[in-house]
Design an enzyme around this catalytic site. Structure first.
Site, PDB file in Angstrom:
ATOM      1  N   GLN A 105       1.028  -1.558   0.139  1.00 28.01           N
ATOM      2  CA  GLN A 105       0.419  -0.121   0.096  1.00 28.01           C
ATOM      3  C   GLN A 105       0.372   1.519   0.250  1.00 28.01           C
ATOM      4  O   GLN A 105       0.235   2.707  -0.517  1.00 28.01           O
ATOM      5  CB  GLN A 105      -0.884  -0.305   1.484  1.00 28.01           C
ATOM      6  N   VAL A 107       3.563   4.187  -1.000  1.00 29.15           N
ATOM      7  CA  VAL A 107       3.823   4.654  -2.022  1.00 29.15           C
ATOM      8  C   VAL A 107       5.487   5.165  -2.119  1.00 29.15           C
ATOM      9  O   VAL A 107       5.629   6.312  -3.151  1.00 29.15           O
ATOM     10  CB  VAL A 107       3.056   5.984  -2.762  1.00 29.15           C
ATOM     11  N   HIS A 123      -1.932   1.853  -3.517  1.00 32.80           N
ATOM     12  CA  HIS A 123      -2.027   3.378  -3.952  1.00 32.80           C
ATOM     13  C   HIS A 123      -0.742   3.858  -5.016  1.00 32.80           C
ATOM     14  O   HIS A 123      -1.371   5.292  -4.230  1.00 32.80           O
ATOM     15  CB  HIS A 123      -2.075   3.100  -2.580  1.00 32.80           C
ATOM     16  N   CYS A 131      -0.916  14.246 -14.480  1.00 33.51           N
ATOM     17  CA  CYS A 131      -2.042  15.170 -15.571  1.00 33.51           C
ATOM     18  C   CYS A 131      -3.162  14.711 -14.248  1.00 33.51           C
ATOM     19  O   CYS A 131      -3.989  13.607 -14.555  1.00 33.51           O
ATOM     20  CB  CYS A 131      -2.621  14.654 -16.084  1.00 33.51           C
ATOM     21  N   CYS A 135      -4.604  13.378 -19.242  1.00 30.52           N
ATOM     22  CA  CYS A 135      -4.892  13.472 -20.305  1.00 30.52           C
ATOM     23  C   CYS A 135      -3.631  12.364 -21.073  1.00 30.52           C
ATOM     24  O   CYS A 135      -3.044  12.501 -21.739  1.00 30.52           O
ATOM     25  CB  CYS A 135      -3.939  14.623 -20.754  1.00 30.52           C
ATOM     26  N   CYS A 160       0.607  21.080 -16.383  1.00 29.71           N
ATOM     27  CA  CYS A 160       0.298  19.510 -17.467  1.00 29.71           C
ATOM     28  C   CYS A 160       0.692  20.720 -18.550  1.00 29.71           C
ATOM     29  O   CYS A 160       0.302  22.164 -18.908  1.00 29.71           O
ATOM     30  CB  CYS A 160      -0.513  19.259 -17.511  1.00 29.71           C
ATOM     31  N   CYS A 162      -0.890  19.752 -21.079  1.00 29.56           N
ATOM     32  CA  CYS A 162      -1.430  20.905 -22.088  1.00 29.56           C
ATOM     33  C   CYS A 162      -3.158  21.357 -20.892  1.00 29.56           C
ATOM     34  O   CYS A 162      -3.865  21.681 -21.366  1.00 29.56           O
ATOM     35  CB  CYS A 162      -3.356  19.154 -21.608  1.00 29.56           C
ATOM     36  N   THR A 200       0.261  -3.237   8.465  1.00 27.71           N
ATOM     37  CA  THR A 200      -0.460  -2.285   8.286  1.00 27.71           C
ATOM     38  C   THR A 200      -1.154  -2.330   9.608  1.00 27.71           C
ATOM     39  O   THR A 200      -1.643  -3.202   9.652  1.00 27.71           O
ATOM     40  CB  THR A 200      -1.378  -2.164   6.820  1.00 27.71           C
ATOM     41  N   SER A 201      -2.668  -1.905   9.788  1.00 26.31           N
ATOM     42  CA  SER A 201      -3.363  -1.425  10.783  1.00 26.31           C
ATOM     43  C   SER A 201      -4.905  -1.480   9.841  1.00 26.31           C
ATOM     44  O   SER A 201      -5.578  -2.111  10.936  1.00 26.31           O
ATOM     45  CB  SER A 201      -4.420  -0.076  10.372  1.00 26.31           C
TER      46      SER A 201
HETATM   47  C1  BJW Z   1       4.252  -1.280  12.308  1.00 27.75           C
HETATM   48  C2  BJW Z   1       5.686  -0.472  12.869  1.00 27.75           C
HETATM   49  C3  BJW Z   1       6.650  -1.200  13.026  1.00 27.75           C
HETATM   50  C4  BJW Z   1       4.021   0.626  12.833  1.00 27.75           C
HETATM   51  N1  BJW Z   1       6.784  -3.043  12.612  1.00 27.75           N
HETATM   52  N2  BJW Z   1       4.414  -2.563  12.551  1.00 27.75           N
HETATM   53  C5  BJW Z   1     -16.169   1.647   4.616  1.00 27.75           C
HETATM   54  C6  BJW Z   1     -16.300   0.178   4.590  1.00 27.75           C
HETATM   55  C7  BJW Z   1     -15.292  -0.362   3.633  1.00 27.75           C
HETATM   56  C8  BJW Z   1     -14.540   0.729   2.780  1.00 27.75           C
HETATM   57  C9  BJW Z   1     -14.602   1.848   2.932  1.00 27.75           C
HETATM   58  C10 BJW Z   1     -15.645   2.513   4.284  1.00 27.75           C
HETATM   59  N3  BJW Z   1     -15.843   4.090   4.351  1.00 27.75           N
HETATM   60  C11 BJW Z   1     -14.914   4.080   3.180  1.00 27.75           C
HETATM   61  C12 BJW Z   1     -14.290   3.164   2.487  1.00 27.75           C
HETATM   62  C13 BJW Z   1     -13.196   3.224   1.105  1.00 27.75           C
HETATM   63  C14 BJW Z   1     -12.329   3.237   1.987  1.00 27.75           C
HETATM   64  C15 BJW Z   1     -11.405   2.879   3.240  1.00 27.75           C
HETATM   65  O1  BJW Z   1     -11.327   2.273   3.164  1.00 27.75           O
HETATM   66  N4  BJW Z   1     -11.493   3.755   3.882  1.00 27.75           N
HETATM   67  C16 BJW Z   1     -11.486   3.292   5.384  1.00 27.75           C
HETATM   68  C17 BJW Z   1     -11.015   4.358   6.272  1.00 27.75           C
HETATM   69  C18 BJW Z   1     -13.327   2.745   6.020  1.00 27.75           C
HETATM   70  N5  BJW Z   1     -11.047   3.063   0.211  1.00 27.75           N
HETATM   71  C19 BJW Z   1     -11.364   4.360  -0.422  1.00 27.75           C
HETATM   72  O2  BJW Z   1     -11.210   4.715  -0.803  1.00 27.75           O
HETATM   73  C20 BJW Z   1      -9.993   3.679  -1.850  1.00 27.75           C
HETATM   74  N6  BJW Z   1     -10.538   3.469  -2.402  1.00 27.75           N
HETATM   75  C21 BJW Z   1     -11.700   3.186  -3.298  1.00 27.75           C
HETATM   76  O3  BJW Z   1     -12.442   2.122  -1.819  1.00 27.75           O
HETATM   77  O4  BJW Z   1     -12.979   3.109  -4.426  1.00 27.75           O
HETATM   78  C22 BJW Z   1     -14.095   2.449  -4.097  1.00 27.75           C
HETATM   79  C23 BJW Z   1     -14.342   3.206  -5.664  1.00 27.75           C
HETATM   80  C24 BJW Z   1     -14.402   2.534  -6.707  1.00 27.75           C
HETATM   81  C25 BJW Z   1     -15.250   2.878  -8.299  1.00 27.75           C
HETATM   82  C26 BJW Z   1     -15.398   4.336  -8.358  1.00 27.75           C
HETATM   83  C27 BJW Z   1     -15.046   5.557  -7.309  1.00 27.75           C
HETATM   84  C28 BJW Z   1     -14.191   4.564  -5.993  1.00 27.75           C
HETATM   85  C29 BJW Z   1      -8.868   3.882  -1.919  1.00 27.75           C
HETATM   86  C30 BJW Z   1      -8.108   3.811  -0.523  1.00 27.75           C
HETATM   87  C31 BJW Z   1      -6.462   5.301  -0.611  1.00 27.75           C
HETATM   88  C32 BJW Z   1      -5.590   5.202   0.612  1.00 27.75           C
HETATM   89  N7  BJW Z   1      -5.058   6.453  -0.041  1.00 27.75           N
HETATM   90  C33 BJW Z   1      -4.342   6.330   1.281  1.00 27.75           C
HETATM   91  C34 BJW Z   1      -3.257   7.857   0.995  1.00 27.75           C
HETATM   92  C35 BJW Z   1      -1.745   7.867  -0.766  1.00 27.75           C
HETATM   93  C36 BJW Z   1      -1.873   8.087  -0.749  1.00 27.75           C
HETATM   94  C37 BJW Z   1      -0.353   8.971   0.231  1.00 27.75           C
HETATM   95  O5  BJW Z   1       0.103   8.292   0.453  1.00 27.75           O
HETATM   96  O6  BJW Z   1      -0.677   9.898   0.449  1.00 27.75           O
HETATM   97  O7  BJW Z   1      -3.215   4.770   1.731  1.00 27.75           O
HETATM   98  S1  BJW Z   1      -4.576   6.669   2.961  1.00 27.75           S
HETATM   99  C38 BJW Z   1      -3.118   5.245   4.036  1.00 27.75           C
HETATM  100  O8  BJW Z   1      -3.911   4.715   4.622  1.00 27.75           O
HETATM  101  C39 BJW Z   1      -2.265   5.991   2.329  1.00 27.75           C
HETATM  102  C40 BJW Z   1      -2.223   4.039   3.026  1.00 27.75           C
HETATM  103  O9  BJW Z   1      -1.557   3.153   2.092  1.00 27.75           O
HETATM  104  C41 BJW Z   1      -3.320   3.734   3.631  1.00 27.75           C
HETATM  105  C42 BJW Z   1      -3.182   2.595   4.402  1.00 27.75           C
HETATM  106  O10 BJW Z   1      -2.602   2.936   5.539  1.00 27.75           O
HETATM  107  P1  BJW Z   1      -1.747   1.666   6.594  1.00 27.75           P
HETATM  108  O11 BJW Z   1      -0.337   1.599   5.430  1.00 27.75           O
HETATM  109  O12 BJW Z   1      -2.122   0.187   7.134  1.00 27.75           O
HETATM  110  O13 BJW Z   1      -0.464   3.092   7.646  1.00 27.75           O
HETATM  111  P2  BJW Z   1      -1.509   3.114   9.430  1.00 27.75           P
HETATM  112  O14 BJW Z   1      -0.413   4.292   9.571  1.00 27.75           O
HETATM  113  O15 BJW Z   1      -2.987   2.832   9.028  1.00 27.75           O
HETATM  114  O16 BJW Z   1      -1.034   1.869  10.099  1.00 27.75           O
HETATM  115  C43 BJW Z   1       0.463   1.257   9.806  1.00 27.75           C
HETATM  116  C44 BJW Z   1       0.595   0.234  11.404  1.00 27.75           C
HETATM  117  O17 BJW Z   1       1.698  -0.233  11.209  1.00 27.75           O
HETATM  118  C45 BJW Z   1      -0.140   0.195  12.314  1.00 27.75           C
HETATM  119  O18 BJW Z   1      -1.424  -1.186  12.428  1.00 27.75           O
HETATM  120  C46 BJW Z   1       0.875   0.616  13.565  1.00 27.75           C
HETATM  121  O19 BJW Z   1       0.663  -0.461  15.150  1.00 27.75           O
HETATM  122  C47 BJW Z   1       2.346  -0.204  12.712  1.00 27.75           C
HETATM  123  N8  BJW Z   1       3.160  -0.183  12.662  1.00 27.75           N
HETATM  124  N9  BJW Z   1       5.455   0.641  13.370  1.00 27.75           N
HETATM  125  C48 BJW Z   1       5.528  -2.789  12.449  1.00 27.75           C
HETATM  126  N10 BJW Z   1       8.219  -1.142  13.094  1.00 27.75           N
HETATM  127 ZN    ZN Z   2      -2.518  16.759 -19.330  1.00 28.36          ZN
END
Ligand code: BJW
Ligand code: ZN
Length: 254
Positions: A105, A107, A123, A131, A135, A160, A162, A200-201
């Site tokens: 997940q 980036v 992600h 863009c 585009c 961009c 464009c 991951t959380s």
């Molecule tokens: C350690 C450690 C060590 C610390 N060793 N461990 C309700 C139900 C289901 C889904 C949804 C809902 N409401 C909304 C949604 C959808 C939504 C979602 O899931 N929301 C939930 C929060 C509820 N999802 C979306 O919107 C996704 N898109 C989608 O569903 O599209 C549908 C669609 C279809 C068709 C057309 C249109 C739409 C998109 C999700 C995008 C997430 N983006 C981000 C930002 C990315 C860009 C950036 O970096 O700026 O992604 S948000 C952020 O969270 C980032 C991460 O990849 C992602 C996950 O976080 P991650 O990696 O788990 O990090 P943390 O901080 O949460 O956890 C860290 C963990 O590490 C912890 O557990 C610590 O304990 C542990 N840790 N040190 C081992 N040393």
């Molecule tokens: Zn463009």
């Protein structure tokens, strides 16, 4: 809550040795030991910044300059960071385990810098700029100083060719992930024997569905995390600790 059944590290090592196919899925926690901030938790980005103000298409439409400032700040942190032992162990498993796939997940590109040959990025990648109008123009900012594109030195928001705004090539909340990438990740989860869920959380979908998909298809699910997550009670094994240390110990038992 600790899982009812505590599985020792050497049992997990045996599963890995015997698996025909292993998939590791990683989150921000694996890069925490490199000094890259996670999103949730005590020192997480969402403690200081609001996800709704920074990581949604609406936020970019309202305040593109603020969103870019935040991404430039994160690029600067990542450019100074080095891959850690966790990234390096997973890079080695690409060749030492029978069949190993990596789905992230993250980036930050640290898996690639550690030498992982193929990384499925759910992600996107913070080093690419694309863009916002779609585009198709994409710029690789990974080699420019502090990750700032040559074209946007004096501008807050890169433009961009464009004429539209450029944005980071990452997936924000409410945006669809690349269907080809999601389908590939789901297929890997369906066919693996062991799924490692590292740092991951396990809250953000569709990435958070991968353990359930793997489990329903008979795989062992192993969580590596310093803390409890919603996945912990359902995992076949939970390895509590920093991913670098845990993965190194696991590697030493293979
Ligand atoms: C350690 C450690 C060590 C610390 N060793 N461990 C309700 C139900 C289901 C889904 C949804 C809902 N409401 C909304 C949604 C959808 C939504 C979602 O899931 N929301 C939930 C929060 C509820 N999802 C979306 O919107 C996704 N898109 C989608 O569903 O599209 C549908 C669609 C279809 C068709 C057309 C249109 C739409 C998109 C999700 C995008 C997430 N983006 C981000 C930002 C990315 C860009 C950036 O970096 O700026 O992604 S948000 C952020 O969270 C980032 C991460 O990849 C992602 C996950 O976080 P991650 O990696 O788990 O990090 P943390 O901080 O949460 O956890 C860290 C963990 O590490 C912890 O557990 C610590 O304990 C542990 N840790 N040190 C081992 N040393
Ligand atoms: Zn463009």
């Amino acid at each position: 809550m600790e899982p009812a059944l505590s599985v020792p590290l050497n049992q997990v090592a045996t599963w890995l040795r015997e698996a025909a196919s292993v998939v590791a899925t990683t989150g921000a926690g694996i890069s925490a030991e490199s000094g890259v901030p996670t999103f949730r938790g005590a020192d997480g980005l969402w403690r200081t910044f609001s996800a709704a103000d920074l990581a949604t298409p609406g936020a970019f439409a309202r305040q593109p300059g603020l969103v870019w400032e935040w991404y430039r700040w994160r690029r600067a942190i990542i450019s100074r960071a080095q891959p850690n032992e966790g990234h390096r162990v997973l890079a080695r498993w690409a060749t030492s385990l029978r069949r190993f796939s990596l789905v992230t997940q993250n980036v930050d590109g640290l898996h690639q810098r550690a030498g992982s040959p193929e990384v499925l990025e759910l992600h996107g990648n913070i080093w690419r700029t694309r863009c916002a109008a779609g585009c198709g123009h994409v710029v690789d900012d990974s080699r420019s100083e502090a990750g700032i594109a040559a074209t946007d030195e004096d501008q807050q928001v890169p433009v961009c060719r464009c004429g539209a705004r450029m944005r980071p090539d990452v997936v924000w909340f409410g945006e669809a992930l690349d269907p080809a990438v999601v389908n590939r990740a789901m297929a890997l989860a369906e066919r693996c024997d062991v799924l490692l869920v590292i740092g991951t959380s396990a809250l953000v979908y569709p990435a958070a569905a991968l353990p359930d998909v793997a489990s329903r298809h008979g795989a062992r699910v192993v969580e590596v995390n310093v803390d409890e997550t919603p996945l912990s009670p359902f995992a076949d094994a939970v390895l509590r600790g920093p991913s670098g240390t845990v993965l190194r110990e696991l590697e030493s038992l293979l």
